[in-house]
Design a protein around this motif. Structure first.
Motif, PDB file in Angstrom:
ATOM      1  N   GLN A 187      45.164  18.230  17.020  1.00 22.36           N
ATOM      2  CA  GLN A 187      43.725  18.356  16.767  1.00 22.36           C
ATOM      3  C   GLN A 187      43.080  19.471  17.593  1.00 22.36           C
ATOM      4  O   GLN A 187      41.915  19.798  17.383  1.00 22.36           O
ATOM      5  CB  GLN A 187      43.033  17.029  17.075  1.00 22.36           C
ATOM      6  N   ARG A 188      43.811  20.043  18.517  1.00 27.13           N
ATOM      7  CA  ARG A 188      43.251  21.053  19.419  1.00 27.13           C
ATOM      8  C   ARG A 188      43.252  22.428  18.756  1.00 27.13           C
ATOM      9  O   ARG A 188      44.209  22.810  18.060  1.00 27.13           O
ATOM     10  CB  ARG A 188      44.082  21.125  20.709  1.00 27.13           C
ATOM     11  N   ASP A 189      42.199  23.193  18.974  1.00 21.24           N
ATOM     12  CA  ASP A 189      42.080  24.514  18.372  1.00 21.24           C
ATOM     13  C   ASP A 189      43.150  25.482  18.876  1.00 21.24           C
ATOM     14  O   ASP A 189      43.608  26.352  18.132  1.00 21.24           O
ATOM     15  CB  ASP A 189      40.689  25.107  18.661  1.00 21.24           C
ATOM     16  N   GLU A 190      43.504  25.323  20.158  1.00 22.48           N
ATOM     17  CA  GLU A 190      44.437  26.283  20.749  1.00 22.48           C
ATOM     18  C   GLU A 190      45.898  26.015  20.385  1.00 22.48           C
ATOM     19  O   GLU A 190      46.804  26.756  20.808  1.00 22.48           O
ATOM     20  CB  GLU A 190      44.287  26.301  22.274  1.00 22.48           C
ATOM     21  N   ILE A 191      46.137  24.984  19.570  1.00 25.85           N
ATOM     22  CA  ILE A 191      47.517  24.591  19.281  1.00 25.85           C
ATOM     23  C   ILE A 191      48.308  25.720  18.626  1.00 25.85           C
ATOM     24  O   ILE A 191      49.496  25.926  18.898  1.00 25.85           O
ATOM     25  CB  ILE A 191      47.539  23.324  18.373  1.00 25.85           C
ATOM     26  N   LYS A 192      47.644  26.529  17.773  1.00 23.54           N
ATOM     27  CA  LYS A 192      48.353  27.571  17.042  1.00 23.54           C
ATOM     28  C   LYS A 192      48.841  28.691  17.941  1.00 23.54           C
ATOM     29  O   LYS A 192      49.754  29.444  17.571  1.00 23.54           O
ATOM     30  CB  LYS A 192      47.465  28.121  15.930  1.00 23.54           C
ATOM     31  N   SER A 193      48.231  28.812  19.115  1.00 26.60           N
ATOM     32  CA  SER A 193      48.685  29.846  20.048  1.00 26.60           C
ATOM     33  C   SER A 193      49.803  29.342  20.960  1.00 26.60           C
ATOM     34  O   SER A 193      50.436  30.129  21.656  1.00 26.60           O
ATOM     35  CB  SER A 193      47.510  30.344  20.903  1.00 26.60           C
ATOM     36  N   LEU A 194      50.016  28.038  20.959  1.00 23.78           N
ATOM     37  CA  LEU A 194      51.026  27.447  21.840  1.00 23.78           C
ATOM     38  C   LEU A 194      52.300  27.030  21.103  1.00 23.78           C
ATOM     39  O   LEU A 194      53.379  27.001  21.697  1.00 23.78           O
ATOM     40  CB  LEU A 194      50.442  26.217  22.550  1.00 23.78           C
ATOM     41  N   PHE A 195      52.159  26.680  19.822  1.00 20.33           N
ATOM     42  CA  PHE A 195      53.299  26.186  19.048  1.00 20.33           C
ATOM     43  C   PHE A 195      53.438  27.003  17.768  1.00 20.33           C
ATOM     44  O   PHE A 195      52.449  27.495  17.222  1.00 20.33           O
ATOM     45  CB  PHE A 195      53.111  24.702  18.683  1.00 20.33           C
ATOM     46  N   SER A 196      54.651  27.109  17.284  1.00 27.55           N
ATOM     47  CA  SER A 196      54.882  27.847  16.039  1.00 27.55           C
ATOM     48  C   SER A 196      54.316  27.073  14.859  1.00 27.55           C
ATOM     49  O   SER A 196      54.204  25.841  14.887  1.00 27.55           O
ATOM     50  CB  SER A 196      56.385  28.074  15.832  1.00 27.55           C
ATOM     51  N   ALA A 197      54.004  27.784  13.802  1.00 26.63           N
ATOM     52  CA  ALA A 197      53.397  27.160  12.624  1.00 26.63           C
ATOM     53  C   ALA A 197      54.340  26.149  11.979  1.00 26.63           C
ATOM     54  O   ALA A 197      53.905  25.085  11.519  1.00 26.63           O
ATOM     55  CB  ALA A 197      53.008  28.233  11.614  1.00 26.63           C
ATOM     56  N   ASP A 198      55.648  26.463  11.965  1.00 24.54           N
ATOM     57  CA  ASP A 198      56.574  25.539  11.305  1.00 24.54           C
ATOM     58  C   ASP A 198      56.866  24.308  12.149  1.00 24.54           C
ATOM     59  O   ASP A 198      57.135  23.233  11.612  1.00 24.54           O
ATOM     60  CB  ASP A 198      57.860  26.230  10.860  1.00 24.54           C
ATOM     61  N   SER A 199      56.775  24.436  13.481  1.00 22.53           N
ATOM     62  CA  SER A 199      56.932  23.227  14.298  1.00 22.53           C
ATOM     63  C   SER A 199      55.715  22.317  14.114  1.00 22.53           C
ATOM     64  O   SER A 199      55.847  21.079  14.080  1.00 22.53           O
ATOM     65  CB  SER A 199      57.133  23.564  15.781  1.00 22.53           C
ATOM     66  N   ILE A 200      54.536  22.918  13.946  1.00 27.53           N
ATOM     67  CA  ILE A 200      53.319  22.128  13.689  1.00 27.53           C
ATOM     68  C   ILE A 200      53.436  21.412  12.344  1.00 27.53           C
ATOM     69  O   ILE A 200      53.171  20.210  12.227  1.00 27.53           O
ATOM     70  CB  ILE A 200      52.066  23.038  13.722  1.00 27.53           C
ATOM     71  N   SER A 201      53.849  22.158  11.305  1.00 24.82           N
ATOM     72  CA  SER A 201      53.948  21.540   9.977  1.00 24.82           C
ATOM     73  C   SER A 201      55.052  20.493   9.937  1.00 24.82           C
ATOM     74  O   SER A 201      54.892  19.438   9.307  1.00 24.82           O
ATOM     75  CB  SER A 201      54.185  22.613   8.904  1.00 24.82           C
ATOM     76  N   ARG A 202      56.160  20.763  10.627  1.00 23.35           N
ATOM     77  CA  ARG A 202      57.252  19.773  10.649  1.00 23.35           C
ATOM     78  C   ARG A 202      56.814  18.497  11.361  1.00 23.35           C
ATOM     79  O   ARG A 202      57.115  17.394  10.912  1.00 23.35           O
ATOM     80  CB  ARG A 202      58.493  20.357  11.323  1.00 23.35           C
ATOM     81  N   ALA A 203      56.111  18.644  12.469  1.00 22.82           N
ATOM     82  CA  ALA A 203      55.628  17.468  13.200  1.00 22.82           C
ATOM     83  C   ALA A 203      54.693  16.643  12.323  1.00 22.82           C
ATOM     84  O   ALA A 203      54.769  15.404  12.309  1.00 22.82           O
ATOM     85  CB  ALA A 203      54.928  17.893  14.483  1.00 22.82           C
ATOM     86  N   LYS A 204      53.806  17.318  11.593  1.00 17.45           N
ATOM     87  CA  LYS A 204      52.885  16.595  10.700  1.00 17.45           C
ATOM     88  C   LYS A 204      53.658  15.857   9.604  1.00 17.45           C
ATOM     89  O   LYS A 204      53.340  14.704   9.272  1.00 17.45           O
ATOM     90  CB  LYS A 204      51.890  17.566  10.078  1.00 17.45           C
ATOM     91  N   GLN A 205      54.688  16.509   9.061  1.00 18.71           N
ATOM     92  CA  GLN A 205      55.507  15.867   8.033  1.00 18.71           C
ATOM     93  C   GLN A 205      56.189  14.615   8.581  1.00 18.71           C
ATOM     94  O   GLN A 205      56.214  13.563   7.929  1.00 18.71           O
ATOM     95  CB  GLN A 205      56.574  16.841   7.518  1.00 18.71           C
ATOM     96  N   ILE A 206      56.735  14.738   9.786  1.00 19.05           N
ATOM     97  CA  ILE A 206      57.459  13.613  10.379  1.00 19.05           C
ATOM     98  C   ILE A 206      56.503  12.482  10.737  1.00 19.05           C
ATOM     99  O   ILE A 206      56.792  11.301  10.475  1.00 19.05           O
ATOM    100  CB  ILE A 206      58.260  14.083  11.617  1.00 19.05           C
ATOM    101  N   LEU A 207      55.371  12.825  11.317  1.00 17.91           N
ATOM    102  CA  LEU A 207      54.404  11.786  11.684  1.00 17.91           C
ATOM    103  C   LEU A 207      53.934  11.006  10.457  1.00 17.91           C
ATOM    104  O   LEU A 207      53.688   9.797  10.534  1.00 17.91           O
ATOM    105  CB  LEU A 207      53.203  12.413  12.395  1.00 17.91           C
ATOM    106  N   ALA A 208      53.842  11.671   9.335  1.00 16.43           N
ATOM    107  CA  ALA A 208      53.423  10.987   8.107  1.00 16.43           C
ATOM    108  C   ALA A 208      54.448   9.943   7.657  1.00 16.43           C
ATOM    109  O   ALA A 208      54.116   9.030   6.893  1.00 16.43           O
ATOM    110  CB  ALA A 208      53.195  12.009   7.002  1.00 16.43           C
ATOM    111  N   LEU A 209      55.682  10.075   8.148  1.00 20.41           N
ATOM    112  CA  LEU A 209      56.747   9.136   7.778  1.00 20.41           C
ATOM    113  C   LEU A 209      56.794   7.912   8.688  1.00 20.41           C
ATOM    114  O   LEU A 209      57.426   6.908   8.342  1.00 20.41           O
ATOM    115  CB  LEU A 209      58.112   9.845   7.845  1.00 20.41           C
ATOM    116  N   ILE A 210      56.148   8.000   9.862  1.00 19.71           N
ATOM    117  CA  ILE A 210      56.282   6.970  10.898  1.00 19.71           C
ATOM    118  C   ILE A 210      55.156   5.949  10.768  1.00 19.71           C
ATOM    119  O   ILE A 210      53.984   6.328  10.647  1.00 19.71           O
ATOM    120  CB  ILE A 210      56.257   7.615  12.304  1.00 19.71           C
TER     121      ILE A 210
END
Length: 485
Positions: free
Chosen positions: A81-104
């Motif tokens: 939810q943090r604005d600065e997340i895109k500067s700290l993590f890669s876009a695909d790690s962000i999207s993968r994490a969201k995909q996985i969290l949706a499964l849990i």
């Protein structure tokens, strides 16, 4: 009042169980390490060199960034939810994490999952197996486990009814198998790998051991195969695997395939083939052969031992038997969620076109290159061992270990007897106390009676291997002089 619990009234199966990889030598090494910290200079060496276990990150291997980014985001989704997340993590790690969290359930890694593991993660693993083997895999056949070990225990618990139920196990073997068989009250039926042919698995010897066990009233239920081998490092030839599968089918045996070192192969003339692929290549289906295949996040290029992730794939079992397997798994509720996530990530890493792919590939290639260099440096270890009087060492084609044979003087064997130790354990203890080098005695893995060995990992940092060779050479030569006839 005396204690109601004493060694004498403990479960005898526990007392029979042994696990040399974390046994006496390692415990003593930890004491010596504490002594070095509290009393620097009190020992004839300045550090403990742990060559006893395949624990890559403890020896300097770095975790893969993409895997850790996804884990971090899944464990603390508030970061998303943090604005600065895109500067700290890669876009695909962000999207993968969201995909996985949706499964849990509850999108929380602290929540229980299905007892086989999160369904969407099992789908990912099944897709990875399908891609690897060229034959379909089913998520319903996947059980996510805390490393490979719980899957081994589960199958021993399922198959062993009493002391007359036997499991064929390679000797030398990884002591998880002997320990698990002992804990569950079964009989270990050894088949001996042929050291003179590079630790070859010979079906004729396996058949001989099977027939001998049956003649003694042992109901042999399963055959364990470790490929690539631990502690021996051999990689099975494809034709050999076909023979093993046919043998298991003809003899009515469950095939337990330990394949956790499948990405650790260092010779050009050998390639990993899963037993699942071999079974399907022969045209065998669900009715033909019960097969359990094990994989772990602890080995390969990932080396995430402490995260305790892994899986077993079960095929060829009837629906009623599968219900019993699920029941045993459900007693432990589920494996840890971080390990489940990692198991899915290693089977579905970044691909070309993903933002993380270049850095992921660079990290993976760097780790594999280092492992390959150390595997080549293992030639230095092999050569050093083979040049010493009383040591012979086969080439390690895969995994992470060497398993040299010791020819010890009778005087050393007698000294070991006085110390109430196996000769190779006596040797390993003397090596530790003289040099700080930690190895595992071969007696903890099993060996042909009258032979002695030790297991040494190839994982220490590359720059430390010359020092290990030098220390070892000085110790061994002095040991052989001291115990010369």
């Amino acid at each position: 009042m005396a204690s109601t619990v004493a060694v004498e009234n403990l479960n005898p199966k526990v007392l029979k169980c042994e696990y040399a990889v974390r046994g006496e030598i390692v415990i003593h090494a930890q004491r010596l390490q504490q002594q070095l910290q509290t009393q620097p200079g009190s020992l004839p060496f300045d550090e403990i060199l742990y060559c006893n276990i395949g624990n890559p990150q403890s020896l300097g291997q770095q975790p893969v960034t993409f895997f850790r980014e996804v884990l971090a985001l899944c464990d603390h989704p508030y970061l998303l939810q943090r604005d600065e997340i895109k500067s700290l993590f890669s876009a695909d790690s962000i999207s993968r994490a969201k995909q996985i969290l949706a499964l849990i359930p509850g999108k929380a890694t602290g929540a229980y999952s299905h007892s086989q593991g999160i369904k969407g993660l099992r789908d990912t693993i099944a897709a990875g197996i399908t891609s690897r083997d060229g034959f379909p895999a089913n998520a319903d056949d996947i059980f996510l486990t805390d490393g490979a070990s719980p899957g081994v225990h589960l199958m021993m618990q399922l198959l062993i009814r009493n002391e007359k139920d036997g499991i064929l196990v390679p000797i030398p073997q990884y002591p998880l198998y002997s320990a698990s068989i002992a804990l569950h009250g079964g009989a270990l039926v050894p088949y001996y790998l042929n050291e003179s042919t590079g630790w070859g698995l010979e079906i004729s010897d396996v058949k001989k051991q099977l027939e001998d066990a049956r003649s003694k009233g042992i109901d042999v239920r399963a055959l364990v195969v470790i490929n690539p081998g631990n502690p021996t490092g051999q990689v099975l030839a494809e034709e050999n695997q076909y023979d093993i599968v046919k043998f298991c089918k003809n003899e009515g045996l469950v095939l337990l395939a330990d394949e956790v070192y499948q990405e650790n192969i260092y010779v050009d003339n050998k390639k990993f083939h899963s037993f699942k692929k071999i079974v399907r290549s022969l045209g065998y289906g669900e009715e033909d052969l019960p097969l359990v295949s094990y994989q772990s996040v602890s080995k390969g290029y990932y080396g995430e031992c402490g995260k305790r992730g892994g899986y077993m794939e079960i095929t060829g079992f009837s629906a009623p038997v599968r219900e019993q397997i699920y029941k045993i798994a459900s007693v432990n509720l589920c494996s840890n969620i971080s390990g489940q996530i990692l198991a899915s990530l290693i089977m579905n890493p970044p691909k070309a076109g993903d933002e993380s792919y270049a850095s992921y590939k660079a990290e993976k290639d760097g780790i594999i290159a280092s492992l390959t260099r150390r595997a080549k440096v293992r030639r230095s270890l092999e050569d050093a061992f083979n040049k010493l009087d009383g040591i012979t060492c086969n080439e390690a084609e895969g995994a992470m270990y060497l398993f040299p044979q010791l020819s010890l003087p009778q005087k050393a064997i007698e000294a070991a007897k006085v110390a109430n130790k196996a000769p190779d354990a006596f040797y390993a203890l003397c090596l530790l106390e003289s040099t700080g080098i930690v190895v595992v005695p071969g007696s903890g893995f099993g060996q042909v009676p009258g032979t002695w060995h030790f297991r040494c990992t190839i994982l220490p940092q590359e720059e430390k291997i010359p020092a290990i060779i030098s220390r070892f050479k000085v110790f061994h030569e002095a040991f052989m002089v001291e115990y010369h006839e």
